[in-house]
Design a protein around this motif. Structure first.
Motif, mmCIF file in Angstrom:
data_model
loop_
_atom_site.group_PDB
_atom_site.id
_atom_site.type_symbol
_atom_site.label_atom_id
_atom_site.label_comp_id
_atom_site.label_asym_id
_atom_site.label_seq_id
_atom_site.Cartn_x
_atom_site.Cartn_y
_atom_site.Cartn_z
ATOM 1 N N TYR B 32 38.175 29.892 30.120
ATOM 2 C CA TYR B 32 37.809 30.962 29.199
ATOM 3 C C TYR B 32 38.965 31.964 29.285
ATOM 4 O O TYR B 32 39.134 32.635 30.294
ATOM 5 C CB TYR B 32 36.518 31.649 29.630
ATOM 6 N N PHE B 34 41.603 35.088 27.676
ATOM 7 C CA PHE B 34 41.528 36.313 26.901
ATOM 8 C C PHE B 34 42.884 37.029 26.906
ATOM 9 O O PHE B 34 43.671 36.882 27.830
ATOM 10 C CB PHE B 34 40.492 37.283 27.503
ATOM 11 N N ARG B 94 38.335 34.061 32.771
ATOM 12 C CA ARG B 94 37.007 34.419 33.246
ATOM 13 C C ARG B 94 36.440 33.309 34.114
ATOM 14 O O ARG B 94 36.501 32.134 33.745
ATOM 15 C CB ARG B 94 36.087 34.669 32.057
ATOM 16 N N TRP B 101 30.735 34.077 38.752
ATOM 17 C CA TRP B 101 30.425 34.038 37.329
ATOM 18 C C TRP B 101 30.575 35.411 36.705
ATOM 19 O O TRP B 101 30.009 36.392 37.181
ATOM 20 C CB TRP B 101 28.983 33.540 37.136
ATOM 21 N N GLY B 102 31.339 35.468 35.622
ATOM 22 C CA GLY B 102 31.501 36.701 34.880
ATOM 23 C C GLY B 102 32.692 37.538 35.287
ATOM 24 O O GLY B 102 33.080 38.453 34.565
ATOM 25 N N LYS B 103 33.302 37.247 36.437
ATOM 26 C CA LYS B 103 34.441 38.038 36.869
ATOM 27 C C LYS B 103 35.685 37.634 36.097
ATOM 28 O O LYS B 103 35.889 36.475 35.776
ATOM 29 C CB LYS B 103 34.689 37.841 38.362
ATOM 30 N N PHE B 104 36.544 38.597 35.839
ATOM 31 C CA PHE B 104 37.789 38.365 35.136
ATOM 32 C C PHE B 104 38.966 38.521 36.105
ATOM 33 O O PHE B 104 39.011 39.464 36.899
ATOM 34 C CB PHE B 104 37.953 39.359 33.983
ATOM 35 N N PHE B 106 43.001 39.074 36.036
ATOM 36 C CA PHE B 106 44.023 39.533 35.107
ATOM 37 C C PHE B 106 45.416 39.173 35.603
ATOM 38 O O PHE B 106 45.683 39.168 36.813
ATOM 39 C CB PHE B 106 43.934 41.051 34.929
#
Lengths: 113, 116
Positions: B32, B34, B94, B101-104, B106
Motif C-alpha cells: 500500500y 502513498f 502502510r 496494521w495501519g502504521k505508515f 515514511f
C-alpha cells in the motif's frame, strides 16, 4: 476524508516544563497516531493512541516522556514532558481507517529554550 | 519490516520540464503505497495512493505515479513542473498486517526545487 484540528500550532517553551498538544478529528476514526518530525528530517512514529486504553509506543519512546490520552474516537492529546532543547520538533497527529490514506493535522511546531 | 527509500535528497528542475521523484519499497506482501507533499510550516498533504488496480495512478495537482512491481518502485511524476511545486515530498508505505496494521513508514523525503 477527515479534517484534523491540532493546537497549539506553535509554542516556545522553557526547558523542564511540559506541553500538551490537542488533536480533534471531525469524524470517528479507527486509528490515531502521533508522529515527530525533527528539523529537516522525516516523520518518526511516536505511538498509536488507543481509545480507552494505554497508548502503544514505538521503540525509543516512553510513556513517562510522552503521555498520550484518547478518551474517545475523535480526540487525543500528546504531552511532551520535562522538555529539553532536543525535543524541539514538529509534532503531528494523524488518523486513518481501514484502507485509506493517512490524514494529518497542521502540526505543532515546538521550540524548547 | 516494511520500508521505503527515497534516493535523492533534492531534485532540481526548471519550470515547464518533467519532474520525477524516485521511491523504492520493500514489503512482505502486497504494498500500500502513498505520496505526500509538505509545504513550509504546513502538515502533510495527500497526493495519491496505490493499493490495487492500474499501475499508473493519478492524483492531485497533476501528479501521477507508476507502480512497478518488478523494480519495486513507485516514482512520482509530473509532466510539467510549476514553481509552486517546490516543496518536500514523502513516499510512504502502510503496514497491513499484524500488530503494525495501519502504521505508515515514511521515506527520508526529497526536496523539490523548481526554478523559473
Amino acid at each position: 476524508s477527515a479534517v484534523i484540528s491540532q493546537k497549539p500550532s506553535r509554542d516556545i517553551c522553557q526547558r523542564g516544563t511540559s506541553l500538551t498538544i490537542q488533536c480533534q478529528v471531525d469524524s470517528q476514526v479507527t486509528m490515531m497516531f502521533w508522529y515527530r518530525q525533527q528539523p529537516g528530517q522525516s516523520l518518526t512514529l511516536i505511538a498509536t493512541a488507543n481509545q480507552g486504553s494505554e497508548a502503544t509506543y514505538e521503540s525509543g519512546f516512553v510513556i513517562d516522556k510522552f503521555p498520550i490520552s484518547r478518551p474517545n474516537l475523535t480526540f487525543s492529546t500528546l504531552t511532551v514532558s520535562n522538555m529539553s532543547p532536543e525535543d524541539s520538533s514538529i509534532y503531528l497527529c494523524s488518523v486513518t481507517t481501514w484502507n485509506t490514506e493517512a490524514f494529518f493535522g497542521q502540526g505543532t511546531r515546538l521550540t524548547v529554550v | 519490516a516494511q520500508s521505503v527509500a527515497q534516493p535523492e535528497d533534492q531534485v532540481n528542475v526548471a519550470e515547464g520540464n518533467p519532474l520525477t521523484v524516485k521511491c523504492t519499497y520493500s514489503v512482505s506482501g502486497n504494498p500500500y503505497l502513498f505520496w505526500y507533499v509538505q509545504y513550509p510550516n504546513r502538515g502533510l498533504q495527500f497526493l495519491l495512493k496505490y493499493i490495487t488496480g492500474d499501475n499508473l495512478v493519478k492524483g492531485s495537482y497533476g501528479f501521477e505515479a507508476e507502480f512497478n512491481k518488478s523494480q519495486t518502485s513507485f516514482h512520482l511524476k509530473k509532466p510539467s513542473a510549476l514553481v509552486s511545486d517546490s516543496a518536500l515530498y514523502f513516499c510512504a508505505v502502510r503496514d497491513v498486517g499484524g500488530d503494525s496494521w495501519g502504521k505508515f513508514q515514511f521515506g527520508a523525503g526529497t526536496q523539490v526545487v523548481v526554478t523559473p
